[in-house]
Each structure stands twice: as structure tokens, then as C-alpha cells.
Design an enzyme around this catalytic site. Structure first.
Site, PDB file in Angstrom:
ATOM      1  N   GLU A 270      -4.852  -5.042   1.568  1.00  0.00           N
ATOM      2  CA  GLU A 270      -3.778  -5.631   2.364  1.00  0.00           C
ATOM      3  C   GLU A 270      -2.689  -6.232   1.482  1.00  0.00           C
ATOM      4  O   GLU A 270      -2.955  -6.964   0.536  1.00  0.00           O
ATOM      5  CB  GLU A 270      -4.357  -6.715   3.267  1.00  0.00           C
ATOM      6  CG  GLU A 270      -3.323  -7.504   4.052  1.00  0.00           C
ATOM      7  CD  GLU A 270      -3.900  -8.756   4.686  1.00  0.00           C
ATOM      8  OE1 GLU A 270      -3.263  -9.285   5.619  1.00  0.00           O
ATOM      9  OE2 GLU A 270      -4.985  -9.201   4.262  1.00  0.00           O
ATOM     10  N   LYS A 323      -0.473  -4.421  11.542  1.00  0.00           N
ATOM     11  CA  LYS A 323      -1.408  -5.517  11.791  1.00  0.00           C
ATOM     12  C   LYS A 323      -1.120  -6.121  13.159  1.00  0.00           C
ATOM     13  O   LYS A 323       0.022  -6.447  13.477  1.00  0.00           O
ATOM     14  CB  LYS A 323      -1.257  -6.570  10.684  1.00  0.00           C
ATOM     15  CG  LYS A 323      -2.307  -7.655  10.688  1.00  0.00           C
ATOM     16  CD  LYS A 323      -2.121  -8.556   9.462  1.00  0.00           C
ATOM     17  CE  LYS A 323      -3.192  -9.620   9.372  1.00  0.00           C
ATOM     18  NZ  LYS A 323      -3.018 -10.464   8.166  1.00  0.00           N
ATOM     19  N   CYS A 371      -7.346  -7.548   7.372  1.00  0.00           N
ATOM     20  CA  CYS A 371      -7.725  -8.958   7.234  1.00  0.00           C
ATOM     21  C   CYS A 371      -8.811  -9.295   8.260  1.00  0.00           C
ATOM     22  O   CYS A 371      -9.780  -8.555   8.419  1.00  0.00           O
ATOM     23  CB  CYS A 371      -6.498  -9.849   7.363  1.00  0.00           C
ATOM     24  SG  CYS A 371      -6.762 -11.563   6.823  1.00  0.00           S
TER      25      CYS A 371
END
Length: 518
Positions: A270, A323, A371
């Protein structure tokens, strides 16, 4: 359990700490069962102000212990927070999470006390409600680690039940076993019989989970060669020229290694490519890397954190998945649209992407979690139904301590078990690893150090029961148990409560001469 006064607060508070300790990285379900037994015992005293305060203390201390890695965010000067405010802000964030956990547990305990925790239908209903609540919380803006993850990493047979109903079902099982342990202790008679029944239930659940994990296809499966690069560049230094140059050299070396070892794709974690995700030279193989991109939204261009896909021969990304769950304060500010605000993030304000976690690729789609989206098993199961053949977890996890990496690893194992998919994790400082559908880590990189490894996830298209039906089993359990509870007598209605009836039964038994049964 009939403890009162200061001793009661010590017992309940200690049980809350046990609940927090039972979660990963330790992963010890018996501690969770013991903590839940104390909570059930408190509920048996009936709805009251002490119950609300005690159960709130239980939930708050459990979250404080299991999420204290939030203090590792300090110092926050690298995202624009003045140093004197950094530690207080981190502490307030931790206290907010603990208060939320306390409120949720207090509400559940009040419902349990109102319905009466002695009835079987009530127990099934409340266990299912707890499990569904964890599923919903995992889809919220905060990182959620609940009882559904308690069996991992050390009790994979019990975790195998996630094949049927995911982490929500696992959470419900922990609550049910905690109730059973309480019932072993409470009655003055038949304790040996209840203990034998409870131990048998524990063995049956473990046996069923182990059988579900053993259901791997015997036919040979195709695999994909994936080279994972773990840069181990501190987040506070990522935007410096030296760090960018170091990453460029690491990526160049990874690409050369991928060509040499005939890897199909290179994976970076990420945010690795930063704000300007353009490669210095065309990619010789497919590249999947975290970075940022602009998307044309209804109000104009929006910046999004994404997992970007670079096709072979490209210098700019031609695809990716954005995301969806943004980090509070770091990427997302509540009510931020009401005033001019760029967020506290070093990258400025970031907008969420679509909920779907499916990343289409010519060689087969993957389900991507960026994440702490890894805590949402529901979304990854949905992506598996849409055609994902393996899972990819992309994360930074710096500057958090090693404790969070171990929790992340447990969630990675749980997601692989739920979906029956191989999972590749690529993180900046770790954990970078390969997990098989039985939740076993087969390969990994050392945390905190730069390195690369070639993983070979097998490609699977079949669906587990959870991958196919999601939370249907858990919802059905709640629905059926709620109907049974309603039919056997509503709280305050004409039906006598089971606790009162059982109390009279035990009183009658106590008046009889001892027959030496047990």
C-alpha cells in the site's frame, strides 16, 4: 456468580482484560470463554445500573488491551500534528475505541439480562446477535478485531468453522461456549454432567472445523508465480528524495528478479508508489502496487488511494481498485465536506472508492484488501463469488508495532479459511507472506527488513459455503432463535422465566436427602 461490591468490579474488569488478551496475537479461545462466562454471570443478575457499568467496563478494558498499538502512531508530526498534541490525540483515539466497545457490550448485556440468559433460545439469539454485530463493525471506519479472530493463530481446527459462516459464526461460537462454561459452574447439582456435555461440545466443534479444513480438492491446481517486494521504508521518510530513490532501486531489482525467475506479477504494498505513480521505465512483467490516482467524481477530481495495475510494457497504471475504507483522520475526516479541509494526511484529502474488492486481470481476477479492509471478510467473500481466484492483502502498517502485524496475520489466515482461497500479503514492513486455504502460513519474509520472495498461490474457483451464502447461516440462526424465544414466552409476559423455574427446581432438590448421584 454471586460477588458484590469491590470484588465484583475486580472480577468483571479482570474478565475484560482476559477477553482482550485472548485475541490475537495470543489467540487463546479458552481465555475468551472464561471471560464470557463472567459476563454471562453478570447478566444473570438482571438488568440494572451495575450491570451496565460492569459490562461496559468489560468491553472497554478488552478494547484497551487489544488495540493499545494505536499509541504507536505517536509522534504524529509527520502528518502535520504538532508534537505536544500527538500523544494526547493518540490516547483520545484509543479511549474513543474503548468507549465504543464498552457501549456495545453494555447494550448486549442489557438485552441478555432482559431476555433472561437461562433459556436456550435466548443464548442462541444473543450469540448470533454478537456475531452479526462483529460483521457489521468490520465494515465500519475503524479497524475491528473481535471474538471471531480469537481462534487464530493457534486453534485452526476451531477456526475451520469459518468455512460455514465466516468470522461472525466464529464469534457466535465463542459466546455460546462462554455461556456453556458459566452453566457448568452455576448450578449446585449436575455439574459433572454439564461439564461432560460442554467438553463434548468443544470436541465436536473442533472436529467439525478440522473436517471442513480437510476438504481440499485432490485434483492438481494451477498456480501463479508472484514476487512480493517488502521495501521496509519508514512512512515518515517515504516522501524524501532518498527514500524515493531507494524504492526505485528496489523495484528495479525486483523486476529483474521476476524476469529471471519467470514470475507473472510483482506486488508492492500500500502507498509504495506515492502521489505520482509513474514508473521510471516500462514494466517487464505485470505490476500490482499501492499508490494514488485521480478519479473524476461528481464534484470534480477526487484523489484516491488504490491498488494500481501496470500491464507489461506500461509506465502508467491502466487499472486498479480504490481503497474503500479510509483511515480516520489520516485519510478521512468526519463531516470534512462541510468545511475546507485537506485532512491530516501527508497526501491530503482522500476519497473512498467503490465497495467491491474485485480487481480484474487478464490472468484471473483477485480479491484485494487494502490496509485494514482485511478485517471485512464479507467483502472478500463477495469478491470470490464474483470470480476472484486468489486473495491479495496490501498494507503499510508502519509505524505501528509488531503486535498489529500479528493481528493482521491472524485476520489474513481467517480470510483464507473463509473463502477457501490462497492469500498473498504484501506489506511495507510486514507481514509479507503466503497463506493456504487451511489458514497455514507456508512462506514469509522477516518483518521490519527489506526483502523479496517468490510466492506461488494456487488458483481456485470453487466456493466455500460462506463464500457462496455469506452470513445466511448466522442470520437464519438469529431468526429461528428469535421465533423460538417469542413462542416460549416474552419478557414480562405470562410465561414463567426459566431462571425462576430452575431456581425453584434446585431449591426442591436441595431439600431432598442426598442420594449420592454425583
Amino acid at each position: 456468580m454471586a460477588v458484590e461490591g469491590r470484588l465484583a468490579w475486580i472480577v468483571v474488569g479482570g474478565a475484560g482484560l482476559l477477553a482482550g488478551l485472548a485475541l490475537p496475537p495470543l489467540g487463546c479461545p479458552p481465555l475468551a470463554w472464561l471471560a464470557l462466562a463472567v459476563l454471562w454471570a453478570a447478566c444473570a443478575q438482571g438488568p440494572s445500573r451495575p450491570l451496565l457499568l460492569g459490562s461496559g467496563l468489560w468491553g472497554g478494558l478488552a478494547v484497551l488491551l487489544s488495540h493499545h498499538w494505536l499509541l504507536g502512531l505517536h509522534p504524529l508530526d509527520w502528518i502535520g500534528v504538532p508534537l505536544p498534541l500527538s500523544l494526547p490525540l493518540c490516547g483520545l483515539l484509543l479511549l474513543f475505541c474503548a468507549a465504543l466497545g464498552g457501549l456495545l457490550v453494555a447494550g448486549w448485556a442489557w438485552l441478555a439480562a432482559w431476555l433472561g440468559p437461562h433459556r436456550g433460545s435466548t443464548v442462541l439469539l444473543l450469540s448470533g446477535v454478537w456475531g452479526l454485530a462483529e460483521v457489521l463493525l468490520a465494515q465500519g471506519p475503524l479497524f475491528w478485531l473481535g471474538l471471531g479472530a480469537a481462534p487464530l493463530p493457534h486453534d485452526r481446527p476451531l477456526a475451520g468453522l469459518a468455512v460455514l459462516g465466516g468470522g461472525g459464526l466464529l464469534a457466535a461460537v465463542q459466546v455460546l461456549l462462554g455461556w456453556g462454561l458459566w452453566r457448568v459452574v452455576v448450578p449446585p447439582t449436575r455439574r459433572l454432567r454439564r461439564l461432560a456435555g460442554w467438553l463434548l461440545l468443544v470436541l465436536v466443534l473442533h472436529g467439525a472445523g478440522a473436517a471442513l479444513l480437510a476438504g481440499e480438492p485432490s485434483a492438481a491446481e494451477a498456480s501463479e508465480r508472484v514476487l512480493v517486494l517488502q521495501p521496509a521504508i519508514p512512512t515518515r521518510e517515504k516522501q524524501s528524495a532518498a527514500a524515493r530513490r531507494r524504492l526505485e532501486l528496489l523495484l528495479q531489482g525486483a523486476m529483474e528478479e521476476a524476469v529471471r525467475r519467470q514470475a507473472a506479477v510483482v506486488v508492492l504494498p500500500e502507498g509504495a508508489l506515492g502521489l505520482e505513480p509513474r514508473l521510471a521505465r516500462p514494466a517487464p512483467v505485470e505490476l500490482l502496487s499501492g499508490g494514488f490516482r485521480w478519479h473524476e467524481g461528481p464534484g470534480g477530481p477526487e484523489q484516491r488511494s488504490a491498488l494500481l495495475r501496470f500491464a507489461p510494457g506500461e509506465q502508467q497504471a491502466s487499472g486498479g481498485v480504490d481503497k474503500h475504507r479510509l483511515v480516520p483522520l489520516g485519510e478521512w475526516v468526519p463531516l470534512g465536506g462541510w468545511w475546507r479541509w485537506s485532512g491530516l494526511s501527508a497526501v491530503g484529502g482522500v476519497e473512498p472508492g467503490a465497495p467491491s474488492r474485485l480487481l480484474p486481470r487478464p490472468d484471473g481476477s483477485v480479491a484485494a484488501a487494502i490496509c485494514y479492509e482485511i478485517s471485512d471478510g464479507h467483502a472478500l467473500a463477495a469478491a470470490s463469488r464474483q470470480g476472484a481466484i486468489w486473495l491479495l492483502a496490501s498494507a503499510n502498517l508502519d509505524p505501528y508495532p509488531l503486535m498489529l502485524q500479528r493481528q493482521f496475520e491472524a485476520l489474513v489466515q481467517l480470510r483464507a479459511i473463509e473463502t477457501g482461497r490462497w492469500l498473498v500479503s504484501a506489506a511495507n514492513t510486514g507481514p509479507s507472506l503466503l497463506v493456504n486455504p487451511q489458514g497455514r502460513v507456508t512462506s514469509s519474509l522477516a518483518p521490519g527488513r527489506a526483502g523479496m520472495a517468490l510466492f506461488e498461490p494456487r488458483l481456485r474457483a470453487g466456493l466455500t459455503p460462506y463464500g457462496r451464502f455469506g452470513e445466511a447461516l448466522l442470520i437464519g440462526l438469529v431468526g429461528v432463535s428469535a421465533l423460538l424465544r417469542w413462542r416460549t414466552g416474552r419478557p414480562g409476559g405470562r410465561a414463567e422465566s426459566a431462571s425462576e423455574a430452575e431456581g425453584q427446581l434446585h431449591q426442591g432438590e436441595a431439600q431432598k436427602p442426598d442420594q449420592g448421584e454425583e
